[in-house]
Design an enzyme around this catalytic site. Structure first.
Site, PDB file in Angstrom:
ATOM      1  N   ASP A 216      -1.394  18.932  18.430  1.00 21.42           N
ATOM      2  CA  ASP A 216      -0.937  20.186  18.850  1.00 21.42           C
ATOM      3  C   ASP A 216      -0.629  21.327  17.421  1.00 21.42           C
ATOM      4  O   ASP A 216       0.169  21.851  18.226  1.00 21.42           O
ATOM      5  CB  ASP A 216       0.004  19.855  20.064  1.00 21.42           C
ATOM      6  CG  ASP A 216      -0.105  19.327  21.029  1.00 21.42           C
ATOM      7  OD1 ASP A 216      -1.652  19.028  21.482  1.00 21.42           O
ATOM      8  OD2 ASP A 216       0.318  18.718  21.782  1.00 21.42           O
TER       9      ASP A 216
ATOM     10  N   LYS B 136      -4.447  10.138   5.632  1.00 18.62           N
ATOM     11  CA  LYS B 136      -3.891   9.838   6.292  1.00 18.62           C
ATOM     12  C   LYS B 136      -2.925  10.126   6.921  1.00 18.62           C
ATOM     13  O   LYS B 136      -1.832  10.714   6.849  1.00 18.62           O
ATOM     14  CB  LYS B 136      -2.835   8.102   5.571  1.00 18.62           C
ATOM     15  CG  LYS B 136      -3.707   7.041   5.144  1.00 18.62           C
ATOM     16  CD  LYS B 136      -3.618   7.098   3.862  1.00 18.62           C
ATOM     17  CE  LYS B 136      -4.793   6.083   2.921  1.00 18.62           C
ATOM     18  NZ  LYS B 136      -5.658   5.435   2.925  1.00 18.62           N
TER      19      LYS B 136
ATOM     20  N   LYS C  34       3.421   4.388  -0.930  1.00 24.65           N
ATOM     21  CA  LYS C  34       3.001   5.477  -2.437  1.00 24.65           C
ATOM     22  C   LYS C  34       4.331   6.294  -2.388  1.00 24.65           C
ATOM     23  O   LYS C  34       4.158   7.033  -1.562  1.00 24.65           O
ATOM     24  CB  LYS C  34       1.755   5.956  -2.155  1.00 24.65           C
ATOM     25  CG  LYS C  34       0.699   5.449  -2.084  1.00 24.65           C
ATOM     26  CD  LYS C  34       0.058   5.847  -1.360  1.00 24.65           C
ATOM     27  CE  LYS C  34      -1.688   4.989  -0.922  1.00 24.65           C
ATOM     28  NZ  LYS C  34      -1.410   3.857  -1.401  1.00 24.65           N
TER      29      LYS C  34
ATOM     30  N   HIS D  37      -9.744   9.936   1.777  1.00 25.03           N
ATOM     31  CA  HIS D  37      -8.265   8.649   1.194  1.00 25.03           C
ATOM     32  C   HIS D  37      -7.386   9.428   2.573  1.00 25.03           C
ATOM     33  O   HIS D  37      -6.268   8.845   2.389  1.00 25.03           O
ATOM     34  CB  HIS D  37      -8.305   8.487   0.131  1.00 25.03           C
ATOM     35  CG  HIS D  37      -7.273   7.458  -0.613  1.00 25.03           C
ATOM     36  ND1 HIS D  37      -5.856   7.865  -1.045  1.00 25.03           N
ATOM     37  CD2 HIS D  37      -7.946   6.741  -0.340  1.00 25.03           C
ATOM     38  CE1 HIS D  37      -5.765   6.328  -0.726  1.00 25.03           C
ATOM     39  NE2 HIS D  37      -6.791   5.339  -0.793  1.00 25.03           N
TER      40      HIS D  37
ATOM     41  N   ASP E 294      16.119  12.507  -8.517  1.00 27.77           N
ATOM     42  CA  ASP E 294      16.994  13.180  -8.153  1.00 27.77           C
ATOM     43  C   ASP E 294      17.440  14.594  -8.674  1.00 27.77           C
ATOM     44  O   ASP E 294      16.011  14.822  -9.129  1.00 27.77           O
ATOM     45  CB  ASP E 294      18.526  12.997  -8.551  1.00 27.77           C
ATOM     46  CG  ASP E 294      18.690  12.950 -10.402  1.00 27.77           C
ATOM     47  OD1 ASP E 294      18.930  13.708 -10.838  1.00 27.77           O
ATOM     48  OD2 ASP E 294      18.049  12.115 -11.160  1.00 27.77           O
TER      49      ASP E 294
ATOM     50  N   HIS F  25       1.101  -1.181  -0.249  1.00 32.01           N
ATOM     51  CA  HIS F  25       0.231   0.093   0.382  1.00 32.01           C
ATOM     52  C   HIS F  25       1.247   1.506  -0.272  1.00 32.01           C
ATOM     53  O   HIS F  25       0.407   2.610  -0.132  1.00 32.01           O
ATOM     54  CB  HIS F  25      -0.832   0.060   1.293  1.00 32.01           C
ATOM     55  CG  HIS F  25      -2.202   0.695   1.118  1.00 32.01           C
ATOM     56  ND1 HIS F  25      -2.441   1.194   2.359  1.00 32.01           N
ATOM     57  CD2 HIS F  25      -3.209   0.523   0.461  1.00 32.01           C
ATOM     58  CE1 HIS F  25      -3.545   2.262   1.735  1.00 32.01           C
ATOM     59  NE2 HIS F  25      -3.996   1.808   0.682  1.00 32.01           N
TER      60      HIS F  25
END
Length: 774
Positions: A632, A627, A308, A625, A313, A306
């Site tokens: 804080d 994550k 990505k 989607h 460079d 999963h």
């Protein structure tokens, strides 16, 4: 009340056993000399904590395995089971029960325990184990996860992105950068295209899905960039001599059969597209070397790669012509359906920005000629400086493990004087970042450094990097004023649910969040947790898998609110559970003026379908989607890992995240106003219809009141009969929370999601594999 509460890190040293009974003496004794193949598994009440390696034909085994486990559990007993690994499954050799009274004080407990081998209490053999509970705070972590596979890196830089593209928009007016200048939106796919285009040495890509048929830059400005088609760019760069390596996940359903292409990853198409070109593309399954090979088939069918990431460079920018490395890490796959902006149009871009990239996986009956498209919200990051070496290391270690015949395709950068591997990142507003690479991955998917093995978890002796989960726990425990989470899923801590608590989602994150809130209630300190998830999982929400996921999420929310309500009552503080914890989702409501410019080009949707309902209502969930966790305004996690067992166990899906903070902007010096704060302000402005100063301090009653007011007003507009355009996208998650912490659906018709027949509370299936939906 009478149950011990274990909160902290439980260290367990499984040392050895002696004089075990031989359970291989009858049916399974195929060969002479075939004895018990013992391993140890340990439970906290009903929650399994660990499994050791199994040692073949050994009645006096020595394991010498050390485990370090985050716990946030009410539990009476520790159950130790010695098991005999069989050809299929395992047989119990014997059991030991230890009261949690013996460890709750934090003192080490070590000894030989007799093994009970029958119901009458008779014993044979003994096991040598040591336990010690380190309460929260006793192993001071701070913001860096000390016992992680990858160490923290100073002098790094991160650029944070919302969605594949974020143009200049009025909603951002008022937001400032850390130096006080006006906020400049960041543009992921424009930056990614330019990074690929400017590469001279290497482009290394991992993806759950990489689709060669999409363009990275769109709209009026596309003409200034030339051909930004992903496949053509990569082919062209490879033909110029750039080493282009692409590693996609081999989706088993694409290998033929009745489930052909069920997840739409295009893995076989991508492999074929690059065949015969200079691009080296491999399509790797999520493999597992298992006992007799039986578990490997299950794992490669059910679990995914999963991650990505992109590493390439770029110019060192010191006038020398030398190169340095940059990387991209996050939630956005380079594939179809991901291109969106914070406008999230449903219909108006189908024949322009989304021509050739129509994607819809939620509304039954929709097609590229009728709409609507599925709006997509996501979070990604560009990283520079020393942290990129770890992103590169992850790619290299996976490539060597999963493509051993192509090891030599990895460039040797150590001896390349044209590349500076130790360059610090360019200056960034708010000062440099300290960053750490976090993963969920097993030694089946990546080679691992023996010197770092001590920082890995183990199962059946196999190394598992579960540092994403452990850093989430660390950050939650150290949070001071607020937590903001966006995630595609939110379920876990099933051991603490009110029902279905044998569900296979045992990670501690929801329970840790709840405990943090309870501690703050008891201390009379203001603290709030905001959690944004999709309205429902991708797909038709009425289907069995979606309904089961919704049920697990309902159970998670329910148990959190119930414990918070009990804490409020005990403390007598007179607040409501939603004053401490609130859940949200995203939705898009358009007016007739939004669809009119393309209406004559759209065909009528099929009658009786979801597409027909949405054509009338002009509303649709925005698929979350992301994550992301922000703590804080001080620390940020961005990556590929969901908050479920699949992503966090380390032994299911393989994942990657970056954690980052700016030492110049720490919560210990007051509310941080660095780059993380600026990014959250931009994110909230996009969700809530524009900038408002109330967002500045999310733990304040004024901020929470403003967010609740705006989202409730949008719910009224979103569910109104007449469609009206709104720039607000954040909705309260459609469940009632009572003062006593009970969760219930709204009154009909809103007990089902708008324009569906799918109940919001979900339903347990009883027929799907337990590890599929958790």
């Amino acid at each position: 009340e009478e149950t011990n509460f274990l909160h902290g890190t439980l260290k367990i040293h499984v040392i050895a056993a002696r004089d075990l009974p031989d359970t291989d003496s009858t049916f399974f004794n195929i060969n002479r000399g075939d004895w018990t193949d013992p391993y140890v598994t340990i439970f906290l009440d009903q929650t399994q904590l660990l499994k050791t390696a199994y040692l073949e034909n050994n009645l006096d085994p020595v394991w010498d395995e050390l485990f370090s486990i985050p716990v946030c559990h009410h539990a009476n007993s520790i159950k130790v089971k010695v098991m005999d690994r069989e050809h299929i499954g395992a047989e119990t050799v014997g059991t030991i029960l230890i009261s949690t009274d013996d460890i709750v004080d934090g003192e080490p407990l070590e000894g030989w325990w007799d093994l009970m081998v029958s119901n009458d209490g008779s014993t044979q053999g003994a096991v040598h184990i040591m336990f010690q509970l380190f309460p929260v705070g006793s192993l001071s972590e701070g913001k860096v996860l000390n016992d992680a596979y990858f160490e923290a890196r100073e002098g790094s830089k991160v650029v944070m992105y919302q969605d594949a593209d974020t143009p200049e928009m009025d909603i951002f007016n008022g937001i400032t950068e850390p130096d006080g200048s006006p906020y400049t939106p960041t543009r992921l796919w424009v930056d990614l295209y330019q990074a690929l285009e400017n590469a001279q040495k290497l482009i290394y890509i991992t993806g759950w899905s990489v689709f060669t048929g999409i363009s990275l830059v769109r709209g009026d400005e596309a003409a200034h960039f030339g051909d930004t088609n992903v496949g053509e760019v990569l082919k062209r760069k490879a033909s110029e001599g750039v080493r282009v390596l692409v590693m996609t996940w081999n989706e088993k359903s694409n290998d033929g059969g009745w489930m052909e292409g069920v997840l739409g990853t295009h893995d076989e198409d991508t492999l074929k597209y690059f065949k015969g070109s200079d691009v080296i593309c491999t399509n790797v399954p999520r493999q597992k070397d298992s006992w007799l090979g039986l578990g490997g088939q299950f794992v490669s069918t059910l679990y995914t790669h999963h991650q990505k990431t992109v590493v390439c460079d770029t110019d060192l920018e010191d006038g020398s012509g030398r190169r340095r490395l940059i990387g991209f890490v996050g939630g956005v796959d380079i594939t179809d359906g991901r291109y969106d902006t914070p406008h999230y149009p449903l219909f108006s871009t189908i024949f322009s920005l989304h021509a050739g990239d129509f994607y819809q996986n939620c509304t039954v009956g929709a097609c590229k000629m009728s709409g609507p498209r599925e709006p997509w919200h996501d979070i990604h990051a560009r990283v520079e400086g020393p942290i990129v070496l770890d992103v590169l290391q992850n790619f290299t270690d996976r490539w060597i493990k999963q493509n051993p015949d192509k090891m030599d395709d990895i460039l040797d950068l150590e001896d390349d004087e044209e590349i500076s591997l130790d360059s610090e990142a360019p200056e960034t507003l708010g000062g440099p970042f300290v960053m750490q690479l976090l993963r969920s991955i097993t030694i089946d998917s990546a080679i691992m450094d023996e010197d770092r093995a001590q920082f890995c978890f183990r199962k059946y002796g196999r190394l598992i990097d579960d540092s994403i989960m452990r850093q989430y726990v660390n950050l939650i425990r150290n949070a001071v004023s607020f937590i903001y989470i966006e995630n595609q899923y939110f379920m876990g801590s099933a051991y603490s649910w009110l029902e279905d608590n044998d569900t296979l989602s045992t990670h501690v994150i929801p329970r840790e969040i709840t405990q943090k809130i309870i501690n703050k209630i008891e201390a009379r300190e203001s603290f709030h947790v905001y959690i944004c998830i999709p309205m429902y999982p991708e797909g038709d929400p009425a289907t069995v898998p979606s309904q089961e996921i919704l049920r697990w999420q309902f159970r998670t929310m329910e148990s959190m609110h119930k414990r918070i309500a009990i804490a409020i009552e005990k403390a007598g503080c007179g607040t409501h559970p939603s004053d401490h914890l609130s859940f949200y989702c995203l939705g898009k409501r358009e007016g007739l003026e939004d669809i009119e410019p393309v209406l004559e080009n759209l065909i009528d949707p099929a009658p009786g379908t979801g597409a027909e309902l949405v054509r009338e209502s002009l509303r649709h969930p925005i698929y979350v989607h992301s994550k992301l966790m922000i703590v804080d305004d001080d620390y940020i996690i961005i990556g590929s890992a969901n908050i479920n067992q699949r992503s966090l166990a380390g032994e299911r899906d393989s994942e990657i995240c970056i954690g980052a903070f700016q030492p110049n902007h720490s919560i210990t010096d007051g509310p941080p106003r660095g780059s993380i704060h600026t990014f959250r302000m931009a994110l909230w402005s996009a969700h809530l219809g524009g900038y408002n100063p109330e967002f500045e301090n999310p733990n304040s009653a004024e901020c929470l009141g403003f967010v609740k007011s705006v989202t409730e007003d949008f719910w009224q507009l979103y569910t109104a009969d007449e469609p009206t355009h709104s720039d607000v996208h954040l909705l309260p998650y459609p469940l009632y929370v009572s003062e006593t912490g009970d969760l219930s659906p709204k009154e009909a018709p809103w007990d089902c999601f708008p324009d569906t027949i799918a109940p919001v509370v979900g339903a347990k299936s009883g027929m799907l594999p337990g590890k599929l939906t958790t």
